[in-house]
Design an enzyme around this catalytic site. Sequence first.
Site, PDB file in Angstrom:
ATOM      1  N   ASP A   1       0.787  -1.227   0.000  1.00 46.43           N
ATOM      2  CA  ASP A   1       0.000   0.000   0.000  1.00 46.43           C
ATOM      3  C   ASP A   1       0.824   1.284   0.000  1.00 46.43           C
ATOM      4  O   ASP A   1       0.252   2.378   0.007  1.00 46.43           O
ATOM      5  CB  ASP A   1      -0.942   0.019   1.208  1.00 46.43           C
ATOM      6  CG  ASP A   1      -2.045  -1.016   1.087  1.00 46.43           C
ATOM      7  OD1 ASP A   1      -2.558  -1.190  -0.035  1.00 46.43           O
ATOM      8  OD2 ASP A   1      -2.380  -1.646   2.100  1.00 46.43           O
TER       9      ASP A   1
ATOM     10  N   ASP B   1      -6.028  -4.854  -6.417  1.00 43.83           N
ATOM     11  CA  ASP B   1      -5.755  -3.489  -5.937  1.00 43.83           C
ATOM     12  C   ASP B   1      -4.309  -3.074  -6.217  1.00 43.83           C
ATOM     13  O   ASP B   1      -4.015  -1.882  -6.376  1.00 43.83           O
ATOM     14  CB  ASP B   1      -5.986  -3.375  -4.426  1.00 43.83           C
ATOM     15  CG  ASP B   1      -7.204  -4.113  -3.912  1.00 43.83           C
ATOM     16  OD1 ASP B   1      -7.498  -5.208  -4.421  1.00 43.83           O
ATOM     17  OD2 ASP B   1      -7.838  -3.627  -2.963  1.00 43.83           O
TER      18      ASP B   1
END
Length: 398
Positions: free
Chosen positions: A119, A179
């Site tokens: 992330d 993602d």
Amino acid sequence: MKKNMQMRRSIHSLILLLLLLGCENKSLEKFDSVIDHAEDQFEYAISQIEIEKVDETIAPRTFESGKIKLVPAEDWTSGFFAGNLWMMYELTRDAKWQDLALQYTLPLESEKWNDENHDIGFKMYCSYGHAIKYINNPEYKDVLIQSAKTLCTRYSPVVGCIRSWDSLTDQWDYPVIIDNMMNLELLMWAAKTTGNDSFREIAVKHAQTTMKNHFRDDYSCYHVIGYDPQTGAVVKRNTHQGFADESDWSRGQAWALYGYTMMYRETGMEEFLTQAKHIANYLISTEGVSENSIPYWDFEAPNIPNEPKDASAAAVISSALFELYGYTKDGDHLSVAKEIMNALISDQYFASVGENGGFLLKHSTGSKPYKSEIDVPLVYADYYFLESLIKYKAYANM
């Protein structure tokens, strides 16, 4: 469960496009008022955030039970609010938004070393990535370059992908989620900035491996692919946030569309444009986008129409479709992107000033299977909404 709606989609899109072309002036007036509204709402948001800040929390993530939820720098959403403020500066050129954006960007610097998951791209490129567009500070570039190096430590040449999580080891040995496509933009920036092609090579290989293993024949995608880290073989195809392994989690589909559109922009490789067009065609023909504009949290959730919507998925799809239209000139891409935006700025989804915790959009869904953040505002929904506004102006000749 998946329906072929090609004929219906074409008729629907043609009618919609004609209607939109007939009301451009009204849309332009509404665009200006949306920006004014967003300014007022963000001013309110900042006043509330400063009241709620405690300990290491630095940025808002959502608003639940009448309270703003703030998160620390290590949270995957920590960079989005800074990005929102940077985009407000781009939309208004009012220096106050640049000053505020810096206040929410600089506390993220330590995350350039955080190698615990994928992330880092969300956190750093959505904050510092905007900062360097407007402020030529070598220190900001250094932060992003180190962030890219940190992300690369999670890459396996055997698998051909960047590992997403180190947790959930009871389920996957080497999980890669759709993602992760969003974090490749950081690597592409680093490649261009440093001249080091290894960043680009990793990003391209990750996108190619994902394209090979994440997608079904109709270009819907799985959420999680579990790889054997020793051989690179696919072991599992699952979901983590969708309804079922073989269902279509709407935000995952949105990440896929955005990711391949972005990778075409950054590489010029036709295979990525082709993939983006296939994903777009799948989404546009899917009930929930073609009929309702704002998708349910999963296209195959069991209790539709009595299921939560996900405005965050809609905002990501809209942003990607506006950009894709710039490459394809496909009227369907533009008309559906506009339709989504018109839905998002309706009273149903666009919050009044002083409500919704200062967030712009209502009715997003974080993770329904884990009963987390259901029918609430989410900071990344606002981020991709603002990005859509910027692209709306660029690609729709506003």
